[in-house]
Write a protein that holds these residues in place. Sequence first.
Motif, PDB file in Angstrom:
ATOM      1  N   THR A  40      -3.757  30.565 -30.299  1.00 17.17           N
ATOM      2  CA  THR A  40      -3.016  31.804 -30.327  1.00 17.17           C
ATOM      3  C   THR A  40      -1.831  31.551 -29.339  1.00 17.17           C
ATOM      4  OG1 THR A  40      -4.522  33.279 -31.216  1.00 17.17           O
ATOM      5  CG2 THR A  40      -2.532  34.098 -30.233  1.00 17.17           C
ATOM      6  N   ARG A  41      -0.507  31.720 -29.694  1.00 15.32           N
ATOM      7  CA  ARG A  41       0.580  31.442 -28.844  1.00 15.32           C
ATOM      8  C   ARG A  41       0.880  32.866 -27.905  1.00 15.32           C
ATOM      9  NH1 ARG A  41       3.547  26.978 -29.461  1.00 15.32           N
ATOM     10  NH2 ARG A  41       5.454  28.145 -28.807  1.00 15.32           N
ATOM     11  N   PRO A  42       1.679  32.624 -26.771  1.00 15.35           N
ATOM     12  CA  PRO A  42       2.141  33.832 -26.198  1.00 15.35           C
ATOM     13  C   PRO A  42       3.075  34.596 -27.076  1.00 15.35           C
ATOM     14  CG  PRO A  42       2.224  31.931 -24.703  1.00 15.35           C
ATOM     15  CD  PRO A  42       1.895  31.262 -26.192  1.00 15.35           C
ATOM     16  N   GLU A  43       3.815  34.007 -27.765  1.00 16.16           N
ATOM     17  CA  GLU A  43       4.899  34.877 -28.392  1.00 16.16           C
ATOM     18  C   GLU A  43       4.049  35.500 -29.478  1.00 16.16           C
ATOM     19  OE1 GLU A  43       5.814  30.828 -30.164  1.00 16.16           O
ATOM     20  OE2 GLU A  43       4.828  31.705 -28.358  1.00 16.16           O
ATOM     21  N   GLU A  44       2.879  35.257 -29.912  1.00 15.31           N
ATOM     22  CA  GLU A  44       1.847  35.885 -30.963  1.00 15.31           C
ATOM     23  C   GLU A  44       0.974  36.815 -30.353  1.00 15.31           C
ATOM     24  OE1 GLU A  44       1.320  32.053 -34.125  1.00 15.31           O
ATOM     25  OE2 GLU A  44       0.011  32.294 -32.347  1.00 15.31           O
ATOM     26  N   HIS A  45       0.553  36.919 -29.364  1.00 11.98           N
ATOM     27  CA  HIS A  45      -0.146  37.822 -28.614  1.00 11.98           C
ATOM     28  C   HIS A  45      -0.029  37.748 -27.219  1.00 11.98           C
ATOM     29  CE1 HIS A  45      -3.711  40.528 -27.854  1.00 11.98           C
ATOM     30  NE2 HIS A  45      -3.694  40.794 -29.053  1.00 11.98           N
ATOM     31  N   GLY A  46       0.154  39.079 -26.688  1.00 12.17           N
ATOM     32  CA  GLY A  46       0.095  39.255 -25.179  1.00 12.17           C
ATOM     33  C   GLY A  46      -0.838  38.522 -24.270  1.00 12.17           C
ATOM     34  N   GLN A  47      -2.094  38.760 -24.990  1.00 12.29           N
ATOM     35  CA  GLN A  47      -3.285  38.129 -24.024  1.00 12.29           C
ATOM     36  C   GLN A  47      -3.054  36.476 -23.855  1.00 12.29           C
ATOM     37  OE1 GLN A  47      -5.338  39.851 -22.678  1.00 12.29           O
ATOM     38  NE2 GLN A  47      -6.469  38.145 -21.557  1.00 12.29           N
ATOM     39  N   ALA A  48      -2.519  35.891 -24.574  1.00 11.98           N
ATOM     40  CA  ALA A  48      -2.233  34.302 -24.370  1.00 11.98           C
ATOM     41  C   ALA A  48      -1.333  34.048 -23.318  1.00 11.98           C
ATOM     42  CB  ALA A  48      -1.482  33.880 -25.772  1.00 11.98           C
ATOM     43  N   LYS A  49      -0.481  35.221 -22.871  1.00 11.73           N
ATOM     44  CA  LYS A  49       0.150  35.036 -21.767  1.00 11.73           C
ATOM     45  C   LYS A  49      -0.787  35.022 -20.431  1.00 11.73           C
ATOM     46  CE  LYS A  49       3.838  37.520 -23.812  1.00 11.73           C
ATOM     47  NZ  LYS A  49       4.660  38.821 -23.652  1.00 11.73           N
ATOM     48  N   VAL A  50      -1.815  35.745 -20.392  1.00  9.66           N
ATOM     49  CA  VAL A  50      -2.782  35.718 -19.261  1.00  9.66           C
ATOM     50  C   VAL A  50      -3.441  34.186 -19.171  1.00  9.66           C
ATOM     51  CG1 VAL A  50      -4.840  36.816 -18.292  1.00  9.66           C
ATOM     52  CG2 VAL A  50      -3.220  38.033 -19.769  1.00  9.66           C
ATOM     53  N   GLU A  51      -3.890  33.935 -20.397  1.00  8.87           N
ATOM     54  CA  GLU A  51      -4.724  32.601 -20.488  1.00  8.87           C
ATOM     55  C   GLU A  51      -3.591  31.504 -20.001  1.00  8.87           C
ATOM     56  OE1 GLU A  51      -7.486  33.680 -20.548  1.00  8.87           O
ATOM     57  OE2 GLU A  51      -6.936  35.407 -21.154  1.00  8.87           O
ATOM     58  N   ALA A  52      -2.292  31.554 -20.532  1.00  8.29           N
ATOM     59  CA  ALA A  52      -1.484  30.500 -20.075  1.00  8.29           C
ATOM     60  C   ALA A  52      -1.630  30.280 -18.599  1.00  8.29           C
ATOM     61  CB  ALA A  52      -0.109  30.871 -20.465  1.00  8.29           C
ATOM     62  N   ALA A  53      -1.556  31.231 -17.823  1.00  6.30           N
ATOM     63  CA  ALA A  53      -1.696  31.101 -16.415  1.00  6.30           C
ATOM     64  C   ALA A  53      -2.723  30.218 -15.882  1.00  6.30           C
ATOM     65  CB  ALA A  53      -1.477  32.446 -15.753  1.00  6.30           C
ATOM     66  N   SER A  54      -3.889  30.248 -16.565  1.00  2.05           N
ATOM     67  CA  SER A  54      -5.142  29.664 -16.145  1.00  2.05           C
ATOM     68  C   SER A  54      -4.844  28.320 -16.720  1.00  2.05           C
ATOM     69  CB  SER A  54      -6.594  30.180 -16.802  1.00  2.05           C
ATOM     70  OG  SER A  54      -6.555  31.339 -16.351  1.00  2.05           O
ATOM     71  N   LEU A  55      -4.258  27.969 -17.698  1.00  2.00           N
ATOM     72  CA  LEU A  55      -3.908  26.571 -18.057  1.00  2.00           C
ATOM     73  C   LEU A  55      -2.967  25.847 -17.103  1.00  2.00           C
ATOM     74  CD1 LEU A  55      -3.473  27.119 -21.849  1.00  2.00           C
ATOM     75  CD2 LEU A  55      -5.462  26.401 -20.636  1.00  2.00           C
ATOM     76  N   ALA A  56      -1.911  26.414 -16.626  1.00  2.77           N
ATOM     77  CA  ALA A  56      -0.951  25.930 -15.621  1.00  2.77           C
ATOM     78  C   ALA A  56      -1.365  25.757 -14.536  1.00  2.77           C
ATOM     79  CB  ALA A  56       0.380  26.840 -16.027  1.00  2.77           C
ATOM     80  N   LEU A  57      -2.204  26.757 -13.913  1.00  2.00           N
ATOM     81  CA  LEU A  57      -2.970  26.663 -12.746  1.00  2.00           C
ATOM     82  C   LEU A  57      -3.708  25.393 -12.329  1.00  2.00           C
ATOM     83  CD1 LEU A  57      -3.060  28.308  -9.899  1.00  2.00           C
ATOM     84  CD2 LEU A  57      -5.074  29.346 -10.800  1.00  2.00           C
TER      85      LEU A  57
END
Length: 641
Positions: A119-136
């Motif tokens: 699920t992409r960040p623009e599709e669901h806000g929760q993906a924005k949270v998980e994107a930070a863990s990926l980037a970190l």
Amino acid sequence: MSHHLPPHGSAAQVAPVTSASDRSGATGPEARAWLAGYADRLLAGVRPYASPSGSLITLPGTPGGYGTAVDGLEGFARTFLLAGFRLAGEDGADPTGVAERYAAGLAAGTDSAHPERWTRPEEHGQAKVEAASLALILDMTRPWIWDRLTSDVQERTVEYLGSVVGDPDYPDNNWVWFRIVVETFLRSVGGPFSADDVARDLAAHDRFRRADGWFADGPERSFDHYAGWALHLYPALWERMSGAAEVAQAAGEDLAARSASDRRHLERYLDDALALVGSDGAPLIQGRSLTYRFAAAAPFWAGAFAGVGRPGQLREAATRIVRHFADHEVPGADGLLTLGWHHPWRPIAQRYSGPGSPYWASKGLLGLALPAAHDVWTAAPEPLPVDDGDVLTAVAAPGWAISATRDDGLVRVINHGTDHALPGSDGGDSPLYARFGYSTATSPLLDAEAWTSPLDQSVVLLDAAGRATHRTGFAPPVVTTGSAVVLTSTADAHWIDADLSAPDHGSGRPGESTPAGRITTVSLVRGAWEVRLVRVTASAADAVALRIGGWAAGPGLVSTLVPLLGDIAPVCGETTSDDATPLAGPTTTPWSRYAPVPDGWTAVGVHLARTPATGHPRLEITAGQAAVTWPDGERTTATLP
């Protein structure tokens, strides 16, 4: 400020120590080896639930409120945190092959044509949270994962993460750090980023600063574990990310100056955070997202990363918290973290919680990302504040009195300043925030009735049908200290016809509000006792009684409520609730009911301990002064409003 006081109440010794206490004081190498084994067990436990590509880790249980696709992304991203900590702390040594597995999952998850895509960040806000863990973790483990990805996977990852750039839909709370972390990583690999985004998010972070090192999780009086496991944690890690200095400069910030300020804020916060850990390692059971459990250890590891605090004490606090849960069989025999506390308990979940959500507990194992030669692992162990003696301190930002007693290892918080709302709000009380007391050994009642009819740690007006009022929106507290901490707050009590269909994010339920009267409450706090004085003014005609509730205590605890003052003799009783908290066993709450509503001041003594109280405080009121004589003979006076 902290006072180490003589023992109060019962002279009983500490209850038999748990294995967590047996391990306290372990050397750094011993602690690190134990934590590493614990982390590896957690990572092994989720492997059977990975999709064929490894991009989704969908754990068993009822899907979360955001659906199975988001659950699978959470399962990947949050365990990726833990895998990354292990990899970084071992300088890339990877005997179980976590780098290869998670790299394969990354390749599939970012591929829009793959059947197991994320699920992409623009599709669901929760993906924005998980994107930070990926980037970190991609930044933290750069030589062993990112640098070994093929160029097309790198490009897809940049495109996936880059969708957050310029997105205006980020909540005004700890989420601002998710975008800062993602855009910092993107900048470091030549991807897109927005200096305006970062500037806005850093400005929001500064708006959340409060006195004495605290943060509110947004503009409301939202004081909870998010202060430590999010708002203090991410700045400590961000300054170490590749490209952080350039991103800060583009946003008009000097990274060195900002980081120095963040470190000072964290160092002061740790003084209070350390005092909130029970001798058995239990964290305070207060606030939302409690299912993240030992993520409560994160600010102590943040202190180690930032180089503030005493390393041996930080390690002791963090590892004792993790061991507290291990001693209560977390994870279970299957190696999985569940929605719960000591055992699976689904009602602990908020709407955003799914079966992968508990793995934000990975933050509590962040110390494993530091090498074995780091000070946090080589320093001698140091005791926690509650180990050294009774602790009594006032915390201005959340409006708390922290009182810890060495003889039983309990930490209690008396709350006059936190409600997850703004002053003047007329919403419902959240049991997670608006109760008068929280502790490391008790949970507020969290069953359905507790959200609509406050009982434990409450002061309420009752109507003829028995409906209880709520106090959310009360005036900011007045706090004074001396031989006791004194807190005063005034609430415009109101009945609520709650909208039970509203999404549960931990706040009190909204609904139609009806005024019931003004209630002023004064708490004098010392040791295991609180003397609670109550005065009702301008009560509505529908208010037929006043009820004061004490601690909701489970097995092994004694909750006492003693009437101390009042022209009307109360009816005293207790209510036993089954399965109303995430702690094992039934819960008993004492209460006193005054009818009709008294004129003038009424007062009770409120006590929580592992053994019955021996003696209780005595109270006198003369000429607007309350004078309390405590069971040990100490005397405290306070001016009444």
